[in-house]
Write an enzyme that holds these catalytic residues in place. Structure first.
Site, PDB file in Angstrom:
ATOM      1  N   ASP A 103       0.442  -1.231  -0.223  1.00 20.70           N
ATOM      2  CA  ASP A 103       0.103   0.488   0.130  1.00 20.70           C
ATOM      3  C   ASP A 103       0.352   1.243   0.353  1.00 20.70           C
ATOM      4  O   ASP A 103       2.263   1.711   0.249  1.00 20.70           O
ATOM      5  CB  ASP A 103      -0.555  -0.304   1.424  1.00 20.70           C
ATOM      6  CG  ASP A 103      -2.161  -1.411   1.286  1.00 20.70           C
ATOM      7  OD1 ASP A 103      -2.441  -2.125   0.199  1.00 20.70           O
ATOM      8  OD2 ASP A 103      -2.077  -1.623   2.240  1.00 20.70           O
TER       9      ASP A 103
HETATM   10  N1  URA Z   1      -1.670  -5.719   4.098  1.00 24.93           N
HETATM   11  C1  URA Z   1      -1.869  -4.424   3.990  1.00 24.93           C
HETATM   12  O1  URA Z   1      -2.688  -4.074   4.571  1.00 24.93           O
HETATM   13  N2  URA Z   1      -1.385  -3.946   3.397  1.00 24.93           N
HETATM   14  C2  URA Z   1       0.058  -4.236   2.827  1.00 24.93           C
HETATM   15  O2  URA Z   1       1.038  -2.894   2.280  1.00 24.93           O
HETATM   16  C3  URA Z   1       0.571  -5.581   2.793  1.00 24.93           C
HETATM   17  C4  URA Z   1      -0.104  -6.213   3.440  1.00 24.93           C
END
Ligand code: URA
Length: 235
Positions: A103
């Site tokens: 993310d």
């Molecule tokens: N899970 C999440 O919520 N975000 C990420 O970036 C990776 C795993």
């Protein structure tokens, strides 16, 4: 492949520099001085030498990046900077893409490659490649919530996650290990426990671990040992 292209994709020289080096007689192919920058060469078989140094051609590139906050795991984005923008343009231009997503606000280990088959295999759900994340949560986690996490949780859309490991350092932080990679998975797993992620950093992906000496935003090629381990994980 054209000689000037080979020198450009191996980050040896720009087209302008190649033209200059050809005029100065500084490039040889199989020991013979080259007269044209557009000469056709076979990067796998021919020995190309630029100013006395052999040019090493690699079809596939494997880049380990320490993703900073605010960058998106995409090759292009109209709004936010992409992880590709952290690489020199001549490297980014070699068809690299992020192997799996983090993310925008997640930090840490990101693999970039132009080996589509390898990426596809590493990300295939049945392969269960483990990913470890250091996290902080807004509220303390109870033993019972950790047990639910380890057993697998039902997310808001009804998806039942595979068992995921969680090891606490204190009640609000620790390390989570996933063997799958659903969209916003950790964020949504914490939300299923009426909690929230306040910090998330990926510290390993399969056999790769985030090196302590790789600064946020910095990158390097995989070492030959890391590359071997990654290829083995995808077999
Ligand atoms: N899970 C999440 O919520 N975000 C990420 O970036 C990776 C795993």
């Amino acid at each position: 492949m054209r000689l000037d292209k080979l020198l450009s994709v191996t980050a040896t020289a720009t087209r302008k520099e190649t033209a200059r080096a050809v005029r100065a007689g500084e490039i040889t192919v199989n020991g013979v001085t080259v007269k044209r920058a557009d000469l056709s060469v076979d990067p796998e078989r021919d020995t190309v030498s630029f100013r006395g140094r052999t040019v090493l051609y690699k079809q596939y590139r494997y880049i380990l990046l320490n993703k900073p906050d605010g960058y998106v795991s995409a090759t292009e984005d109209g709004r936010d900077p992409t992880v590709l923008e952290l690489l020199p343009p001549e490297l980014a231009a070699q068809g690299l893409f992020p192997c799996g997503r983090l993310d925008k606000h997640t930090l840490g280990l990101m693999l970039l490659t132009n080996n589509g088959t390898l990426a596809h295999r590493l990300l295939a759900p049945r392969r269960h490649v483990a990913k470890r994340y250091r996290f902080c949560a807004k509220f303390p986690l109870t033993d019972e919530e950790c047990a639910r996490f380890r057993a697998g949780l039902v997310l808001e859309d009804g998806y039942e996650t595979k068992p995921a490991d969680i090891v606490l350092d204190d009640a609000r932080s620790g390390v989570i290990t996933l063997v799958e990679g659903k969209y916003h998975q950790i964020k949504r797993m914490l939300e299923a426990l009426h909690n929230q992620i306040t910090y998330l950093e990926r510290i390993s992906f399969g056999p790769l671990t985030l090196p302590d000496d790789l600064a946020r935003g910095a990158w390097r090629e995989l070492t030959p040992e890391e590359e071997q381990a990654l290829l083995a994980a995808a077999e």
